[in-house]
Design an enzyme around this catalytic site. Structure first.
Site, PDB file in Angstrom:
ATOM      1  N   TYR A  98       0.277 -14.153   2.738  1.00 51.48           N
ATOM      2  CA  TYR A  98       0.964 -12.861   2.887  1.00 51.48           C
ATOM      3  C   TYR A  98       1.641 -12.763   4.250  1.00 51.48           C
ATOM      4  O   TYR A  98       2.672 -12.087   4.388  1.00 51.48           O
ATOM      5  CB  TYR A  98      -0.014 -11.709   2.680  1.00 51.48           C
ATOM      6  CG  TYR A  98      -0.380 -11.493   1.236  1.00 51.48           C
ATOM      7  CD1 TYR A  98       0.397 -10.687   0.411  1.00 51.48           C
ATOM      8  CD2 TYR A  98      -1.495 -12.112   0.678  1.00 51.48           C
ATOM      9  CE1 TYR A  98       0.070 -10.493  -0.922  1.00 51.48           C
ATOM     10  CE2 TYR A  98      -1.829 -11.932  -0.654  1.00 51.48           C
ATOM     11  CZ  TYR A  98      -1.043 -11.121  -1.445  1.00 51.48           C
ATOM     12  OH  TYR A  98      -1.359 -10.940  -2.772  1.00 51.48           O
ATOM     13  N   GLU A 140      -7.663  -9.285  -4.985  1.00 50.32           N
ATOM     14  CA  GLU A 140      -7.826 -10.727  -5.174  1.00 50.32           C
ATOM     15  C   GLU A 140      -9.159 -11.220  -4.629  1.00 50.32           C
ATOM     16  O   GLU A 140      -9.803 -12.087  -5.237  1.00 50.32           O
ATOM     17  CB  GLU A 140      -6.648 -11.457  -4.527  1.00 50.32           C
ATOM     18  CG  GLU A 140      -5.345 -11.241  -5.293  1.00 50.32           C
ATOM     19  CD  GLU A 140      -4.099 -11.397  -4.445  1.00 50.32           C
ATOM     20  OE1 GLU A 140      -4.168 -12.049  -3.384  1.00 50.32           O
ATOM     21  OE2 GLU A 140      -3.048 -10.849  -4.836  1.00 50.32           O
ATOM     22  N   VAL A 388       2.668  -9.845 -19.920  1.00 48.69           N
ATOM     23  CA  VAL A 388       3.988 -10.472 -19.842  1.00 48.69           C
ATOM     24  C   VAL A 388       3.814 -11.950 -19.530  1.00 48.69           C
ATOM     25  O   VAL A 388       3.120 -12.299 -18.584  1.00 48.69           O
ATOM     26  CB  VAL A 388       4.849  -9.796 -18.746  1.00 48.69           C
ATOM     27  CG1 VAL A 388       6.163 -10.548 -18.576  1.00 48.69           C
ATOM     28  CG2 VAL A 388       5.124  -8.341 -19.107  1.00 48.69           C
ATOM     29  N   GLY A 390       5.292 -14.869 -17.797  1.00 43.42           N
ATOM     30  CA  GLY A 390       6.320 -15.047 -16.791  1.00 43.42           C
ATOM     31  C   GLY A 390       6.379 -13.826 -15.879  1.00 43.42           C
ATOM     32  O   GLY A 390       5.517 -12.944 -15.921  1.00 43.42           O
ATOM     33  N   PRO A 391       7.410 -13.735 -15.026  1.00 39.63           N
ATOM     34  CA  PRO A 391       7.530 -12.610 -14.112  1.00 39.63           C
ATOM     35  C   PRO A 391       7.602 -11.288 -14.856  1.00 39.63           C
ATOM     36  O   PRO A 391       8.195 -11.208 -15.933  1.00 39.63           O
ATOM     37  CB  PRO A 391       8.847 -12.896 -13.366  1.00 39.63           C
ATOM     38  CG  PRO A 391       9.053 -14.357 -13.504  1.00 39.63           C
ATOM     39  CD  PRO A 391       8.479 -14.726 -14.839  1.00 39.63           C
TER      40      PRO A 391
END
Length: 398
Positions: A98, A140, A388, A390-391
């Protein structure tokens, strides 16, 4: 969450940043990959980068998060954050990355917006970024802890025990642990990342839903070969279809994903199209194993019966349930296909019970259309869950 001073600045500058966010995302990735080419080679999906899908997804998520901060300051877009965090965890993203993203994103913002980025504007958007990044890092960290792994250490080696050709373009790979450790637990509907070595030395990663129920050391992923129409074929799916056979080893992540059954006492509707059937098959098999007695409606759309991967399992598992019905639509139907089941999925004559929880997976236009029909039928927006592949371009175009 966002300080009062920064809220005012972000609200005032959001239209300008939103209008330029696509250019910012393009320049961000250009700077990021110039400084860290290994990220494009071994972490980011090169196909999505080439198509621009990943850029649009990044732009959409930043804009959606900033908008939520200024319009709903007392809440946080947890559904969006959870979905992103699960994807990041399956890739092994670490907190240190990040910092890398921050460096190149804010360099891109400064380059695109120029003198408009005053110290006050930079500080406000810096606060937005770290609120979003900090939230993702926290989620996370929790996801890694739940699987008993450290950040980034998500990979295990699995052996291909068998391969089954489902359709011309779809194959199922049965996997067993190659390491002498218990396989990580998963929930029906979750996915794993699979990393493969390609001829140019890249180690590309893709996510595939587990198409089996929990409870066995054997796992299965069902992979559709992505054939490019005016663009290159999918790199990883092509490699798996052309190169991967029984006895081969694969690097597979621990399972993640937020499309999971969580309301078993409610009527369920499992809607899919194309290869989006894979998480639904995991859910159906789990429900059948558990002797689920509540109402379940199964909906699926495909180009033709021959293209409908796992069709026999779709039927068999539905028939095992005490109160379930399956409805299949085909654009190119077989002989005898009812007229009201020809073409695209249409829920007009499907009974949607009060209190239904719906789970959707498939192409974005399909999920948008089904969601709209479910809302018209009285299903609460919070009770429509989706995955979804993919992105997540739902955000980018909403």
């Amino acid at each position: 969450m966002l300080s009062d001073r920064s809220t005012a600045t972000v609200r005032a500058t959001l239209p300008a940043v939103g209008a330029a966010i696509g250019d910012i995302a393009d320049l961000f990735y250009e700077k990021l990959f110039a400084a860290h080419p290994e990220l494009l080679r071994d972490l980011f999906n090169r196909g999505n980068q080439a198509s621009g899908d990943q850029r649009r997804a990044l732009a959409g998520s930043i804009a959606a998060f900033a908008t939520a901060l200024v319009e709903h300051p007392g809440t946080r877009p947890d559904v969006m954050l959870d979905r992103i965090a699960h994807k990041h965890a399956s890739l092994g993203v670490t907190p240190e990355q990040y910092e890398v993203v921050h460096t190149h994103l804010f360099a891109a913002i400064a380059d695109v917006l120029g003198d408009a980025v005053t110290p006050e504007v930079a500080a406000a958007w810096d606060e937005v970024y770290w609120l979003m990044a900090g939230s993702l890092i926290a989620v996370e960290e929790r996801l890694y802890a739940q699987q008993g792994v450290l950040a980034g250490e998500v990979w295990h080696t699995w052996e291909v025990a068998a391969r089954v050709e489902e359709t011309e373009d779809v194959a199922t790979f049965l996997l067993r642990p190659a390491e002498d450790t218990p396989p990580p637990a998963f929930r029906p509907g979750q996915y794993v990342s699979v990393q493969v070595g390609l001829p140019d030395g890249a180690r590309q990663i893709r996510q595939y839903s587990l198409s089996c129920a929990p409870g066995s050391r054997l796992r299965s992923i069902t992979v559709k070969r992505v054939r490019g129409e005016g663009s290159p074929d999918g790199e990883v799916s092509r490699h798996l279809h052309e190169q991967t056979r029984a006895g081969d080893l694969l690097r597979v992540s621990v399972p993640y994903g937020d499309l999971v059954l969580d309301q078993l006492d409610a009527p369920l509707l499992l809607a899919s199209a194309g290869i989006g059937c894979t998480p639904m098959l995991s859910m159906l098999e789990y429900l059948a194993q558990e002797g689920h007695r509540g109402p379940v409606t199964v909906v699926h759309g495909d180009r033709s019966p021959a293209d409908h991967a796992l069709r026999n399992d779709h039927v068999r598992l539905t028939e095992k349930l005490a109160d379930a019905e399956a409805h299949f639509w085909y654009e190119v139907p077989e002989a005898g296909q009812p007229a009201n089941r020809t073409g695209l999925v249409d829920l007009d004559d499907i009974t949607v019970r009060p209190g239904t929880h719906a789970y959707l997976c498939g192409p974005l236009p399909f999920m948008r259309a089904v969601r709209a029909q479910l809302l018209e039928a009285g299903v609460r927006p919070a009770d429509v869950h989706y995955e979804v592949f993919g992105p997540d371009l739902w955000l980018a175009s909403s």
